[in-house]
Design an enzyme around this catalytic site. Structure first.
Site, PDB file in Angstrom:
ATOM      1  N   GLU A   1       0.834  -1.209   0.000  1.00 10.50           N
ATOM      2  CA  GLU A   1       0.000   0.000   0.000  1.00 10.50           C
ATOM      3  C   GLU A   1       0.869   1.261   0.000  1.00 10.50           C
ATOM      4  O   GLU A   1       1.035   1.923   1.014  1.00 10.50           O
ATOM      5  CB  GLU A   1      -0.962   0.002   1.193  1.00 10.50           C
ATOM      6  CG  GLU A   1      -2.026  -1.074   1.095  1.00 10.50           C
ATOM      7  CD  GLU A   1      -3.098  -0.958   2.164  1.00 10.50           C
ATOM      8  OE1 GLU A   1      -4.254  -1.277   1.881  1.00 10.50           O
ATOM      9  OE2 GLU A   1      -2.758  -0.568   3.314  1.00 10.50           O
TER      10      GLU A   1
ATOM     11  N   GLU B   1      -6.137  -7.147  -1.468  1.00  7.61           N
ATOM     12  CA  GLU B   1      -6.706  -7.022  -0.123  1.00  7.61           C
ATOM     13  C   GLU B   1      -8.154  -6.577  -0.241  1.00  7.61           C
ATOM     14  O   GLU B   1      -8.461  -5.603  -0.938  1.00  7.61           O
ATOM     15  CB  GLU B   1      -5.950  -5.990   0.724  1.00  7.61           C
ATOM     16  CG  GLU B   1      -4.554  -6.381   1.131  1.00  7.61           C
ATOM     17  CD  GLU B   1      -3.951  -5.415   2.144  1.00  7.61           C
ATOM     18  OE1 GLU B   1      -4.725  -4.753   2.886  1.00  7.61           O
ATOM     19  OE2 GLU B   1      -2.721  -5.312   2.196  1.00  7.61           O
TER      20      GLU B   1
END
Length: 334
Positions: free
Chosen positions: A160, A267
């Protein structure tokens, strides 16, 4: 005899090709060894004790994602995930038939949009040495997996990273240096196995402008990667999935066309106590990724579904307080 050998070889090629093209349905379960070490018990819906990995497999999952920290603590929730632990867990998962993804955080603990802290051992390195440390760490972990006969299919270079990684050196305030770091990770992976697909991962999968900003810059810096990884958590943007799923679909299609890359939701998660809503979220996400043209949508992975809240404190798991998997995970059966 010659015809028989041809058929065997042809069959193996067909098997390998179909396996590689199979839609990835899975989860990051990096907490699992620590949960087991603290005595947490997992149960099937009939109340029998069962391996959590088997419970996930029974619900249609075929892929396991594992994070790697550099020099982690032994804290059960924010530590572990060392090279040695990751290799051991990858061997275990592969033996059960799971495909493997490795997620490099390049930190001693969590790296995410709000924090991209350097490992303590790299803290004072000049940039050229920092880039080399990233390469060496990546190469070392991937080599250890290869020696252990783990066939890794995907590797994330960073976790991320809309604001970059290894702050401040690799911040998006300095895209040139971030590009160098990402390419160092790519090169290290490919030096071990050229067939592994390298993922670069950004959060808020329904936010098209965030993705265009990041990957336009990556293109300008000639960053090398194979797959665009997305996180998709309606919870964190304080919206229901019904308000954001169309934006996710639009972004996925845009990424494929704009950058000519494969995409993967690495995710996803919903609230553990809103079972029907989380199941519907998963069904919609899987449907959106599957529907992408030319099989450019590679798969969907849940983040720590087995991380039941009483153990983890995490509300976006998909496990019940009685140690049984949430019915929401049945979404992966299709």
């Amino acid at each position: 005899m010659r015809n028989k050998l041809f058929l065997i070889v042809f069959g193996l090629l067909v098997y390998c090709t179909s396996s590689a093209q199979e839609f990835a349905k899975g989860a990051d379960v990096s907490w699992l060894p620590q949960m087991e070490a603290t005595g947490y018990q997992f149960y099937d819906t009939d109340g029998t004790k069962k391996d959590a990995l088997q419970l996930l497999k029974d619900r249609g999952m075929n892929t396991i994602r594992l994070r790697v920290f550099v020099n982690p603590s032994d804290d059960p929730r924010s530590g572990h995930c060392s090279k040695e632990e990751t290799v051991a867990f990858a061997v275990r998962a592969q033996k059960m038939g799971f495909r493997i993804m490795i997620d490099f955080h390049y930190s001693d603990s969590w790296a995410d949009p709000g924090k991209q802290n350097k490992p303590e051992a790299w803290k004072n390195l000049p940039f050229d040495k920092l880039a080399q440390a990233l390469y060496d760490h990546t190469f070392d972990v991937m080599t250890a997996l290869k020696i252990a006969k783990v066939k890794t299919e995907w590797v994330q270079i960073g976790n991320e990273i809309p604001g970059g990684m290894l702050w401040p050196d690799g911040s998006t305030d300095n895209w040139k240096q971030l590009g160098i770091l990402l390419n160092k990770g790519y090169d290290a992976v490919k030096a071990v196995d050229k067939t592994i697909k390298v993922i670069v991962h950004v959060d808020e999968g329904d936010n098209i402008e965030k993705f265009r900003t990041f990957y336009d810059n990556a293109t300008e810096q000639k960053v090398r990667y194979d797959v665009i990884g997305l996180s998709y958590y309606p919870f964190w943007v304080k919206k229901d999935y019904t308000e954001t799923i169309a934006n996710l679909e639009t972004n996925l299609k845009d990424l494929i066309i704009r950058y000519n890359k494969e995409v993967m939701v690495v995710e996803v998660g919903g609230e553990y106590d809103k079972i029907e809503n989380t199941k519907a979220l998963l069904e919609a996400t899987i449907k959106a990724v599957r529907a992408l043209p030319n099989k450019k949508g590679l798969g969907v992975l849940y983040w720590e579904p087995q991380g039941e809240k009483s153990w983890s404190g995490y509300s976006l798991s998909a496990w019940l307080p009685n140690g049984q998997p949430s019915p929401a995970l049945d979404a992966f059966k299709n």
